[in-house]
Design a protein around this motif. Structure first.
Motif, PDB file in Angstrom:
ATOM      1  N   HIS A  42       0.855  -1.171   0.000  1.00  0.00           N
ATOM      2  CA  HIS A  42       0.000   0.000   0.000  1.00  0.00           C
ATOM      3  C   HIS A  42       0.902   1.237   0.000  1.00  0.00           C
ATOM      4  CE1 HIS A  42      -3.838  -1.987   0.787  1.00  0.00           C
ATOM      5  NE2 HIS A  42      -3.231  -2.743   1.681  1.00  0.00           N
ATOM      6  N   PRO A  62      -3.999   3.235  -1.040  1.00  0.00           N
ATOM      7  CA  PRO A  62      -4.420   2.126  -1.912  1.00  0.00           C
ATOM      8  C   PRO A  62      -3.256   1.186  -2.233  1.00  0.00           C
ATOM      9  CG  PRO A  62      -4.127   4.127  -3.193  1.00  0.00           C
ATOM     10  CD  PRO A  62      -3.976   4.525  -1.756  1.00  0.00           C
ATOM     11  N   TRP A  63      -3.614   0.055  -2.788  1.00  0.00           N
ATOM     12  CA  TRP A  63      -2.621  -0.911  -3.255  1.00  0.00           C
ATOM     13  C   TRP A  63      -1.877  -0.282  -4.430  1.00  0.00           C
ATOM     14  CZ3 TRP A  63      -4.028  -6.734  -3.128  1.00  0.00           C
ATOM     15  CH2 TRP A  63      -2.931  -7.519  -3.495  1.00  0.00           C
ATOM     16  N   THR A 110       0.351  -5.222   2.179  1.00  0.00           N
ATOM     17  CA  THR A 110      -1.062  -5.542   2.018  1.00  0.00           C
ATOM     18  C   THR A 110      -1.454  -6.656   2.987  1.00  0.00           C
ATOM     19  OG1 THR A 110      -0.401  -6.994   0.190  1.00  0.00           O
ATOM     20  CG2 THR A 110      -1.222  -4.816  -0.383  1.00  0.00           C
ATOM     21  N   ASN A 125      -0.050  -3.576   7.073  1.00  0.00           N
ATOM     22  CA  ASN A 125      -0.957  -2.442   6.903  1.00  0.00           C
ATOM     23  C   ASN A 125      -1.580  -2.059   8.240  1.00  0.00           C
ATOM     24  OD1 ASN A 125      -2.360  -0.503   5.447  1.00  0.00           O
ATOM     25  ND2 ASN A 125      -4.106  -1.853   5.110  1.00  0.00           N
TER      26      ASN A 125
END
Length: 363
Positions: free
Chosen positions: A234, A244-245, A333, A362
């Motif tokens: 991320h 976001p990824w 992630t 994360n």
């Protein structure tokens, strides 16, 4: 050079034998007793005692030195090392030999409860240029390690506390220079084991150098251990909430990076940013990538042919173009810090501490 790795049966038999011996407190008296019980002859060597075993070659004992003194109590030795033959110097030959030795040991001992990479330990001999993987069948008093040596795999009996103390100390007090990773079984017996924290980087250029090391070594190390990793980063960048990824990593026998759709769209929608193709990304066509919404991929490599600099620069330049301020704005992630055991489900996995990647889960 002709490979002379021991047979799987011989490696497995040695592993079972060492799992059942008693090295006591790792004093010369205790180890001499152990040698007598096994019918081994103790001889002086240039770098430490050598045990003449007949059936399993001539392993050597590593005495405690100045670098180890703060990690030992009564131990006088910190390892008994059995070279498992000699193999060629090519990375592929070395990796395949380590993998074969690991498979042989798993037949008798089951899955190791600790895996990792450690390129700095003074408890072992010289490491090869391609990486420093280890498999550890751990218990509280002493453990059995499969290590990568310069001439081929080495099976090592080690006192657990000094070996783990050294590893923890180096990563807690020298985290900005240590590399590698540590994987601890989520179901195995690892009671009393301390896991060092991860040092983060706040500047892209030194972090890119870390990525070069990771891309150069981790694919070979994972392949040698019969593992692979598939995970992502991320990244927090302007215009997107929650981080976001951004990147996807496939590391193992084959190596490939991926760029997530959100990140690719952000580049295309920014008039001042280059398109992904200008960095070297190519449009993804494989179904598995498209299902993960990976729209672009890097060149793909075999584990022993990775262009580590090219991959690291691809990450660095893309992250900077996206406006990700520092590597501290990256995180793994979901499940990115786990590696499943061969044939196991999500519970039969290792929890990974990524000292080389310098990235945590994360938040």
């Amino acid at each position: 050079m002709t490979n002379h790795l021991w047979s799987a049966e011989r490696i497995s038999a040695l592993g079972t034998l060492l799992w059942n011996v008693d090295p006591g407190k790792w004093t010369e008296a205790d180890l001499s007793r152990m040698a007598v019980e096994q019918g081994w002859r103790w001889e002086a060597g240039e770098w430490g005692p050598i045990l003449r075993t007949r059936s399993y070659g001539d392993p050597w004992l590593r005495p405690v030195d100045d670098f180890m003194e703060i990690h030992v109590t009564r131990e006088e030795y910190v390892g008994l090392h059995f070279p498992l033959g000699r193999v060629g110097t090519g990375a592929r030959e070395q990796v395949e030999a380590f993998r074969d030795a690991g498979r042989a040991l798993r037949q008798g001992l089951g899955e190791p409860n600790v895996i990792g990479s450690d390129d700095e330990s003074p408890f072992h001999g010289e490491i090869p240029y391609w990486g420093a993987p280890f498999l550890r069948w751990r218990r509280s008093d002493h453990s059995l390690d499969l290590r990568a040596g310069r001439d081929g795999p080495v099976l090592c009996l080690v006192p657990t506390s000094p070996a783990e103390g050294w590893y923890w100390y180096q990563r807690e007090h020298g985290g900005d220079v240590t590399a590698g990773f540590l994987g601890v079984s989520m179901t195995g017996d690892v009671g009393g084991m301390s896991i060092a924290g991860i040092t983060r980087f706040d500047d892209w250029k030194p972090y890119a150098r870390r990525l070069v090391d990771v891309f150069r070594d981790m694919p070979s190390e994972l392949t040698a251990m019969d593992h692979e990793r598939s995970f992502g980063f991320h990244g927090r960048f302007p215009g997107e909430e929650g981080g976001p990824w951004v990147f996807h990593f496939e590391l193992g026998e084959h190596v490939c990076l991926g760029l997530d759709r959100v990140a690719a769209d952000a580049l295309r929608n920014d008039p001042e940013a280059p398109d992904p193709e200008e960095f070297g990304w190519v449009e993804a066509t494989a179904e598995r990538h498209l299902e993960m919404e990976v729209t672009h991929v890097s060149p793909a490599y075999r584990f022993d042919e990775v262009n580590a600099v090219r991959l690291a620069m691809l990450v660095l330049e893309t992250a900077e173009a996206l406006g990700i301020r520092t590597p501290e704005d990256l995180s793994l992630t979901d499940s990115g810090d786990t590696v499943p055991m061969p044939g196991g489900g999500w519970r039969e996995a290792y929890r990974i501490s990524d000292y080389g990647l310098c990235v945590t889960g994360n938040p």
